[in-house]
Write an enzyme that holds these catalytic residues in place. Structure first.
Site, PDB file in Angstrom:
ATOM      1  N   LYS A 132      -3.947 -11.853   1.838  1.00 40.82           N
ATOM      2  CA  LYS A 132      -3.174 -11.074   2.815  1.00 40.82           C
ATOM      3  C   LYS A 132      -3.719  -9.660   2.950  1.00 40.82           C
ATOM      4  O   LYS A 132      -3.961  -9.161   4.054  1.00 40.82           O
ATOM      5  CB  LYS A 132      -1.702 -11.028   2.414  1.00 40.82           C
ATOM      6  N   CYS A 179       1.868  -1.712   8.423  1.00 39.10           N
ATOM      7  CA  CYS A 179       1.026  -2.700   7.774  1.00 39.10           C
ATOM      8  C   CYS A 179      -0.406  -2.204   7.661  1.00 39.10           C
ATOM      9  O   CYS A 179      -0.827  -1.745   6.601  1.00 39.10           O
ATOM     10  CB  CYS A 179       1.106  -4.004   8.555  1.00 39.10           C
TER      11      CYS A 179
HETATM   12  N1  LIG Z   1       6.066  -6.530  10.865  1.00 35.99           N
HETATM   13  C1  LIG Z   1       4.997  -7.285  10.783  1.00 35.99           C
HETATM   14  O1  LIG Z   1       4.224  -7.452  11.745  1.00 35.99           O
HETATM   15  C2  LIG Z   1       4.681  -7.966   9.512  1.00 35.99           C
HETATM   16  C3  LIG Z   1       5.260  -7.555   8.306  1.00 35.99           C
HETATM   17  N2  LIG Z   1       4.888  -8.196   7.156  1.00 35.99           N
HETATM   18  C4  LIG Z   1       5.498  -7.831   5.898  1.00 35.99           C
HETATM   19  O2  LIG Z   1       6.895  -8.144   5.939  1.00 35.99           O
HETATM   20  C5  LIG Z   1       7.662  -7.098   5.368  1.00 35.99           C
HETATM   21  C6  LIG Z   1       8.865  -6.878   6.243  1.00 35.99           C
HETATM   22  O3  LIG Z   1       8.373  -6.385   7.477  1.00 35.99           O
HETATM   23  P1  LIG Z   1       9.318  -6.260   8.742  1.00 35.99           P
HETATM   24  O4  LIG Z   1      10.158  -7.482   8.874  1.00 35.99           O
HETATM   25  O5  LIG Z   1       8.474  -5.838   9.879  1.00 35.99           O
HETATM   26  O6  LIG Z   1      10.256  -5.039   8.309  1.00 35.99           O
HETATM   27  P2  LIG Z   1      11.509  -4.480   9.106  1.00 35.99           P
HETATM   28  O7  LIG Z   1      11.597  -3.040   8.769  1.00 35.99           O
HETATM   29  O8  LIG Z   1      11.480  -4.922  10.511  1.00 35.99           O
HETATM   30  O9  LIG Z   1      12.743  -5.269   8.420  1.00 35.99           O
HETATM   31  C7  LIG Z   1      13.041  -5.129   7.050  1.00 35.99           C
HETATM   32  C8  LIG Z   1      14.504  -5.522   6.866  1.00 35.99           C
HETATM   33  O10 LIG Z   1      14.778  -5.556   5.469  1.00 35.99           O
HETATM   34  C9  LIG Z   1      16.057  -4.975   5.256  1.00 35.99           C
HETATM   35  N3  LIG Z   1      16.133  -4.562   3.856  1.00 35.99           N
HETATM   36  C10 LIG Z   1      15.722  -3.409   3.307  1.00 35.99           C
HETATM   37  N4  LIG Z   1      15.967  -3.427   1.981  1.00 35.99           N
HETATM   38  C11 LIG Z   1      16.540  -4.635   1.693  1.00 35.99           C
HETATM   39  C12 LIG Z   1      17.001  -5.268   0.513  1.00 35.99           C
HETATM   40  N5  LIG Z   1      16.929  -4.657  -0.680  1.00 35.99           N
HETATM   41  N6  LIG Z   1      17.515  -6.511   0.598  1.00 35.99           N
HETATM   42  C13 LIG Z   1      17.601  -7.137   1.794  1.00 35.99           C
HETATM   43  N7  LIG Z   1      17.168  -6.604   2.957  1.00 35.99           N
HETATM   44  C14 LIG Z   1      16.652  -5.359   2.893  1.00 35.99           C
HETATM   45  C15 LIG Z   1      16.145  -3.853   6.272  1.00 35.99           C
HETATM   46  O11 LIG Z   1      17.491  -3.498   6.493  1.00 35.99           O
HETATM   47  C16 LIG Z   1      15.472  -4.495   7.482  1.00 35.99           C
HETATM   48  O12 LIG Z   1      16.412  -5.163   8.288  1.00 35.99           O
HETATM   49  C17 LIG Z   1       6.776  -5.879   5.328  1.00 35.99           C
HETATM   50  O13 LIG Z   1       6.849  -5.286   4.099  1.00 35.99           O
HETATM   51  C18 LIG Z   1       5.375  -6.388   5.604  1.00 35.99           C
HETATM   52  O14 LIG Z   1       4.591  -6.257   4.417  1.00 35.99           O
HETATM   53  C19 LIG Z   1       3.972  -9.192   7.127  1.00 35.99           C
HETATM   54  C20 LIG Z   1       3.401  -9.612   8.296  1.00 35.99           C
HETATM   55  C21 LIG Z   1       3.732  -9.060   9.552  1.00 35.99           C
HETATM   56  C1  LIG Z   2      -5.148  -8.951  10.272  1.00 34.42           C
HETATM   57  C2  LIG Z   2      -4.156  -8.837  11.376  1.00 34.42           C
HETATM   58  O1  LIG Z   2      -4.424  -9.134  12.525  1.00 34.42           O
HETATM   59  N1  LIG Z   2      -2.924  -8.412  11.036  1.00 34.42           N
HETATM   60  C3  LIG Z   2      -1.899  -8.319  12.042  1.00 34.42           C
HETATM   61  C4  LIG Z   2      -1.241  -6.947  11.964  1.00 34.42           C
HETATM   62  O2  LIG Z   2      -0.333  -6.874  13.012  1.00 34.42           O
HETATM   63  P1  LIG Z   2       0.300  -5.446  13.482  1.00 34.42           P
HETATM   64  O3  LIG Z   2       1.634  -5.741  14.059  1.00 34.42           O
HETATM   65  O4  LIG Z   2       0.181  -4.443  12.407  1.00 34.42           O
HETATM   66  O5  LIG Z   2      -0.563  -4.981  14.734  1.00 34.42           O
HETATM   67  P2  LIG Z   2      -2.117  -4.721  14.930  1.00 34.42           P
HETATM   68  O6  LIG Z   2      -2.492  -5.435  16.162  1.00 34.42           O
HETATM   69  O7  LIG Z   2      -2.883  -4.986  13.717  1.00 34.42           O
HETATM   70  O8  LIG Z   2      -2.134  -3.134  15.257  1.00 34.42           O
HETATM   71  C5  LIG Z   2      -1.999  -2.193  14.244  1.00 34.42           C
HETATM   72  C6  LIG Z   2      -2.438  -0.864  14.864  1.00 34.42           C
HETATM   73  O9  LIG Z   2      -3.851  -0.897  15.122  1.00 34.42           O
HETATM   74  C7  LIG Z   2      -4.125  -0.618  16.481  1.00 34.42           C
HETATM   75  N2  LIG Z   2      -5.264  -1.430  16.877  1.00 34.42           N
HETATM   76  C8  LIG Z   2      -5.204  -2.782  16.771  1.00 34.42           C
HETATM   77  C9  LIG Z   2      -6.293  -3.543  17.106  1.00 34.42           C
HETATM   78  C10 LIG Z   2      -7.472  -2.924  17.575  1.00 34.42           C
HETATM   79  O10 LIG Z   2      -8.467  -3.559  17.922  1.00 34.42           O
HETATM   80  N3  LIG Z   2      -7.492  -1.559  17.676  1.00 34.42           N
HETATM   81  C11 LIG Z   2      -6.416  -0.800  17.334  1.00 34.42           C
HETATM   82  O11 LIG Z   2      -6.470   0.423  17.430  1.00 34.42           O
HETATM   83  C12 LIG Z   2      -2.850  -0.954  17.223  1.00 34.42           C
HETATM   84  O12 LIG Z   2      -2.729  -0.190  18.399  1.00 34.42           O
HETATM   85  C13 LIG Z   2      -1.775  -0.567  16.211  1.00 34.42           C
HETATM   86  O13 LIG Z   2      -1.470   0.799  16.290  1.00 34.42           O
HETATM   87  O14 LIG Z   2      -0.610  -6.788  10.697  1.00 34.42           O
HETATM   88  C14 LIG Z   2       0.389  -7.786  10.406  1.00 34.42           C
HETATM   89  C15 LIG Z   2       0.965  -7.439   9.060  1.00 34.42           C
HETATM   90  O15 LIG Z   2       0.386  -7.765   8.055  1.00 34.42           O
HETATM   91  O16 LIG Z   2       2.032  -6.831   9.075  1.00 34.42           O
HETATM   92  C16 LIG Z   2      -0.266  -9.148  10.403  1.00 34.42           C
HETATM   93  O17 LIG Z   2       0.684 -10.154  10.062  1.00 34.42           O
HETATM   94  C17 LIG Z   2      -0.873  -9.392  11.753  1.00 34.42           C
HETATM   95  O18 LIG Z   2      -1.496 -10.675  11.762  1.00 34.42           O
END
Ligand SMILES: NC(=O)C1=CN([C@@H]2O[C@H](COP(=O)(O)OP(=O)(O)OC[C@H]3O[C@@H](n4cnc5c(N)ncnc54)[C@H](O)[C@@H]3O)[C@@H](O)[C@H]2O)C=CC1
Ligand SMILES: CC(=O)N[C@@H]1[C@@H](OP(=O)(O)OP(=O)(O)OC[C@H]2O[C@@H](n3ccc(=O)[nH]c3=O)[C@H](O)[C@@H]2O)O[C@H](C(=O)O)[C@@H](O)[C@@H]1O
Length: 531
Positions: A293, A347
């Site tokens: 990851k 992230c």
């Molecule tokens: N947002 C994304 O694109 C992605 C995020 N992730 C991972 O997933 C994790 C969560 O990300 P998001 O869903 O985007 O975060 P988010 O900020 O959208 O949601 C997190 C939720 O967890 C809740 N929360 C906080 N503390 C808590 C606790 N102790 N017990 C239960 N709930 C609690 C918050 O109230 C909030 O609703 C991140 O740490 C990230 O590493 C992985 C892939 C994609």
């Molecule tokens: C490796 C990868 O593609 N990771 C994805 C990424 O999604 P995330 O929502 O963070 O968006 P993102 O498209 O990576 O953009 C992050 C930031 O980077 C910028 N960005 C993105 C792509 C690019 O070519 N140039 C650029 O400047 C975006 O504008 C943004 O500000 O991070 C997610 C995560 O881990 O939270 C992951 O699940 C997603 O698959």
């Protein structure tokens, strides 16, 4: 929750005799018994509803152990799909809610946990607080009304009632750019208080390598009093992107799982195979899965930094660097990403610090990439300054509009958004700064050194400069001629002028009658206005 179909057809699954959760029978009535699902276990290990057995059989609320039964993955899959393996999902945000809803599609038996009472109340009402996730509103409404998905603010209750615990809470970084795992620790501590032998903990939030084995597992042992080997733990990274979460979770690509032991890996695999059509990749251990990851994110940050550094050569090269990148990418081994005004979200800009901070080994490439990406907001403001000065306006005297404040289009998330640094840079230069973002409410904006306004209001202001940071789809409709409209009552500097535009993402289409600088594309000085 809906009642559980009997699984007496000999799945032979062991049953933990604890009071798991309130069940309702098919017509919505509550099942009698000790406040939970009444399931009995016959001598041969088969499991069925209390009312399937004669009255002599003691009925106990129970569920199926996902770990340590020594039985086949197929039997666990069948038990999981039958709904006799209650699942708790801790964290119901952009990722957790879609995940909980997809699990509820398969098991009818999911209890979501969030510490935010507004989140829980919204979900309990069958509504969805996560915006612009195709299909999620409908799925949450349907699963909640079917009794397949519930939400609670009480993680300890969920830990007691469920036997699979999926953790997807935030894992941010501190102001000192070190991993902040305090939220994860709190969730794990709560799970430990209700952990039973045979339970399975699946960590999905992105963490530094070695977190599952060196932090999560010991913490679960300490708070539960159980020893490793009596419950399962695996790291199963969430690889999903906002805006396509359901599609990704259901199987845009394989799920990765890595357990603290072989049984944990096998149990995690069996469970994720029930929701992911693309299948599951098992890796050697939890740390390997954590690295899968983190490596995905590190690759992205370094790659974007390359694109951004190349974009800084645009003027000296005298070309459209984006064009060169696009053509270079026609080689199968070349995949240079896109330049822009910065890298945001919680992230990609955070994950490098999951490796830089906790480990002794130096990471000069990761640090340099971070520095390059963090320099892009200043580079973007410098291009606006140059454009304004070319038209006789000092940045310090300018009124500047920042379009798009979230970190990327369509996602309601501002953490590390490039617009934060851009607004701060503009304000410190003395400019008057306004911001527009259709996804944010005014109380989301204290992080920004600007005044939030609507796009309509912006058209009434003497705008000298515009920076398009995050191209929300709403901005496709912008009538650039409406910005910086002639103003008889304004000083001549504002009269009959058109704003200088910096296009952060190469999305300003066609001539707009303004001097346009595109990050990675260079100056496009347009004469006249499109009608
Ligand atoms: N947002 C994304 O694109 C992605 C995020 N992730 C991972 O997933 C994790 C969560 O990300 P998001 O869903 O985007 O975060 P988010 O900020 O959208 O949601 C997190 C939720 O967890 C809740 N929360 C906080 N503390 C808590 C606790 N102790 N017990 C239960 N709930 C609690 C918050 O109230 C909030 O609703 C991140 O740490 C990230 O590493 C992985 C892939 C994609
Ligand atoms: C490796 C990868 O593609 N990771 C994805 C990424 O999604 P995330 O929502 O963070 O968006 P993102 O498209 O990576 O953009 C992050 C930031 O980077 C910028 N960005 C993105 C792509 C690019 O070519 N140039 C650029 O400047 C975006 O504008 C943004 O500000 O991070 C997610 C995560 O881990 O939270 C992951 O699940 C997603 O698959």
């Amino acid at each position: 929750m809906t009642d559980r179909r009997s699984i007496a057809e000999g799945d032979g699954l062991e049953v933990a005799d604890t009071d798991r959760f309130e069940a309702t029978d098919t017509d919505g009535g509550s099942v009698d018994g000790a406040g939970g699902l009444e399931v009995t276990e016959a001598d041969d290990g088969t499991v069925g509803r209390a009312d399937d057995r004669d009255s002599s059989t003691e009925s106990t609320a129970a569920s199926t152990r996902p770990y340590g039964t020594g039985r086949s993955s197929e039997r666990l899959r069948r038990a999981f799909v039958s709904g006799s393996v209650p699942v708790a999902v801790y964290g119901l945000g952009k990722m957790g809610l879609p995940l909980a809803a997809v699990f509820a599609e398969t098991t009818d038996n999911v209890l979501g946990v969030d510490i935010d009472p507004n989140v829980v109340a919204t979900i309990q009402a069958g509504d969805c607080h996560v915006k612009r996730e195709p299909g999620l509103d409908e799925l949450v409404a349907e699963r909640v009304s079917a009794g397949a998905l519930e939400a609670t603010t009480n993680p300890r209750e969920a830990a007691r009632r469920c036997s699979v615990h999926v953790v997807i809470v935030p894992t941010p970084i501190t102001d000192e750019r070190a991993p902040d795992l305090s939220i994860l620790d709190a969730a794990i501590e709560a799970i430990g208080t209700g952990l039973d032998p045979g339970d399975l903990v699946l960590v999905e939030c992105t963490v530094p390598p070695r977190t599952t084995s060196d932090r999560v597992l010991p913490a679960l042992e300490a708070t539960s009093g159980l020893s490793r080997g009596s419950f399962g733990v695996a790291f199963c990274p969430e690889r999903t992107s906002s805006g396509r979460a359901l599609e990704d979770i259901r199987g845009a690509y394989p799920k990765v799982v890595g357990g603290v032991d072989a049984e944990s890996t096998a149990a995690a695999r069996a469970i994720y195979e029930t929701i992911n059509d693309e299948g599951v990749i098992t890796v050697s251990d939890a740390t390997t899965a954590e690295c899968v990851k983190v490596f995905e994110g590190l690759y992205r940050d370094v790659n974007i930094a390359l694109a951004n550094e190349l974009a800084t050569f645009t003027d000296e090269f005298g070309i459209d660097v984006r064009e060169a990148i696009d053509v270079a990418n026609t080689q199968p081994y070349c995949d240079i990403h896109e330049p822009g005004p910065g890298v945001g979200g919680h992230c990609i800009p955070f994950y490098p610090y999951f490796v830089i901070a906790p480990f002794e080994t130096d990471a000069p490439l990761l640090e340099t990439a971070r520095a390059v990406n963090d320099s892009m907001p200043a580079f973007t403001v410098a291009k606006l300054r140059d454009g304004l000065e070319a038209e006789g306006t000092a940045l310090s005297d300018a009124t500047v509009l920042v379009l798009g404040l979230t970190y990327r289009p369509g996602v309601e998330e501002i953490r590390a958004s490039p617009s934060i640094d851009i607004a701060a840079e503009l304000a410190s230069a003395g400019a008057t700064v306004y911001g527009v973002d259709p996804m944010l409410e005014s109380d989301d904006l204290e992080a920004f050194d600007l005044e939030a306004i609507s796009l309509e209001a912006a058209c009434d202001l003497p705008i000298d400069g515009v920076i398009l940071v995050t191209p929300h789809e709403e901005f496709d409709e912008i009538r650039w001629a409406d910005l910086g409209t002639d103003r008889e009552d304004e000083p001549s500097a504002h009269r009959d002028h058109r704003p200088v535009v910096v296009d952060g993402r190469g999305t300003v289409a066609g001539p707009i009658g303004s001097r346009v600088y595109e990050i990675g594309g260079g100056v496009r000085e347009e004469q006249g206005w499109d009608s």
